[in-house]
Design a protein around this motif. Structure first.
Motif, PDB file in Angstrom:
ATOM      1  N   ILE A   1       0.902  -1.188   0.082  1.00 16.82           N
ATOM      2  CA  ILE A   1       0.117   0.048   0.006  1.00 16.82           C
ATOM      3  C   ILE A   1       0.855   1.370  -0.057  1.00 16.82           C
ATOM      4  CG2 ILE A   1      -1.741   1.466   1.445  1.00 16.82           C
ATOM      5  CD1 ILE A   1      -2.643  -1.268   2.551  1.00 16.82           C
TER       6      ILE A   1
ATOM      7  N   GLY B   1      -1.493   7.376   1.712  1.00 16.39           N
ATOM      8  CA  GLY B   1      -2.357   7.188   3.004  1.00 16.39           C
ATOM      9  C   GLY B   1      -1.417   7.627   4.319  1.00 16.39           C
TER      10      GLY B   1
ATOM     11  N   ARG C   1      -3.569   7.845   7.092  1.00 17.60           N
ATOM     12  CA  ARG C   1      -4.572   7.087   7.471  1.00 17.60           C
ATOM     13  C   ARG C   1      -4.070   5.770   7.894  1.00 17.60           C
ATOM     14  NH1 ARG C   1      -9.134   9.914   6.152  1.00 17.60           N
ATOM     15  NH2 ARG C   1      -8.997  11.186   4.337  1.00 17.60           N
ATOM     16  N   PHE C   2      -3.006   5.423   7.395  1.00 14.22           N
ATOM     17  CA  PHE C   2      -2.227   4.255   7.680  1.00 14.22           C
ATOM     18  C   PHE C   2      -1.007   4.291   8.220  1.00 14.22           C
ATOM     19  CE2 PHE C   2      -4.849   3.776   3.946  1.00 14.22           C
ATOM     20  CZ  PHE C   2      -5.780   2.842   4.134  1.00 14.22           C
TER      21      PHE C   2
ATOM     22  N   THR D   1     -10.421  -2.741   5.449  1.00 15.42           N
ATOM     23  CA  THR D   1      -9.560  -1.832   6.311  1.00 15.42           C
ATOM     24  C   THR D   1      -9.566  -0.434   5.547  1.00 15.42           C
ATOM     25  OG1 THR D   1      -8.393  -3.621   7.016  1.00 15.42           O
ATOM     26  CG2 THR D   1      -7.151  -1.300   7.128  1.00 15.42           C
ATOM     27  N   ILE D   2      -9.290  -0.437   4.075  1.00 17.13           N
ATOM     28  CA  ILE D   2      -9.336   0.813   3.215  1.00 17.13           C
ATOM     29  C   ILE D   2     -10.732   1.434   3.402  1.00 17.13           C
ATOM     30  CG2 ILE D   2      -8.931   1.726   1.020  1.00 17.13           C
ATOM     31  CD1 ILE D   2      -7.189  -0.758   0.602  1.00 17.13           C
TER      32      ILE D   2
ATOM     33  N   TYR E   1     -11.104   5.587   5.116  1.00 13.16           N
ATOM     34  CA  TYR E   1     -11.644   6.736   4.536  1.00 13.16           C
ATOM     35  C   TYR E   1     -13.045   7.057   5.034  1.00 13.16           C
ATOM     36  CZ  TYR E   1      -7.510   6.977   1.948  1.00 13.16           C
ATOM     37  OH  TYR E   1      -6.152   7.354   1.200  1.00 13.16           O
TER      38      TYR E   1
END
Length: 68
Positions: free
Chosen positions: A20, A23, A26-27, A46-47, A51
């Protein structure tokens, strides 16, 4: 980025690696995680969770340790 083969010798999809990019807000970045039999559906969930897509459900939950 994903491959459909975790083991090219047996053409198995088990333990296929996923990458990935982006992000960062977010990650958790810079990790290699053993997600213990998580599926691509768990990754999609998870994605979606990252979001804020609350009405999207691909699996039973998000992958532990990936989200901030």
């Amino acid at each position: 980025h994903v491959t459909d083969q975790g083991d090219g010798r047996s053409h198995s999809g088990d333990n296929a690696p996923y990458l990935i990019a982006g992000g960062k807000n977010r990650f958790r970045n810079g990790l290699v995680l053993d997600v213990n039999k998580a599926t691509q559906y768990d990754l999609m969930n998870t994605i979606a969770t990252a979001y804020g897509l609350t009405k999207v459900q691909y699996s039973s939950g998000a992958i532990d340790g990936l989200l901030l």
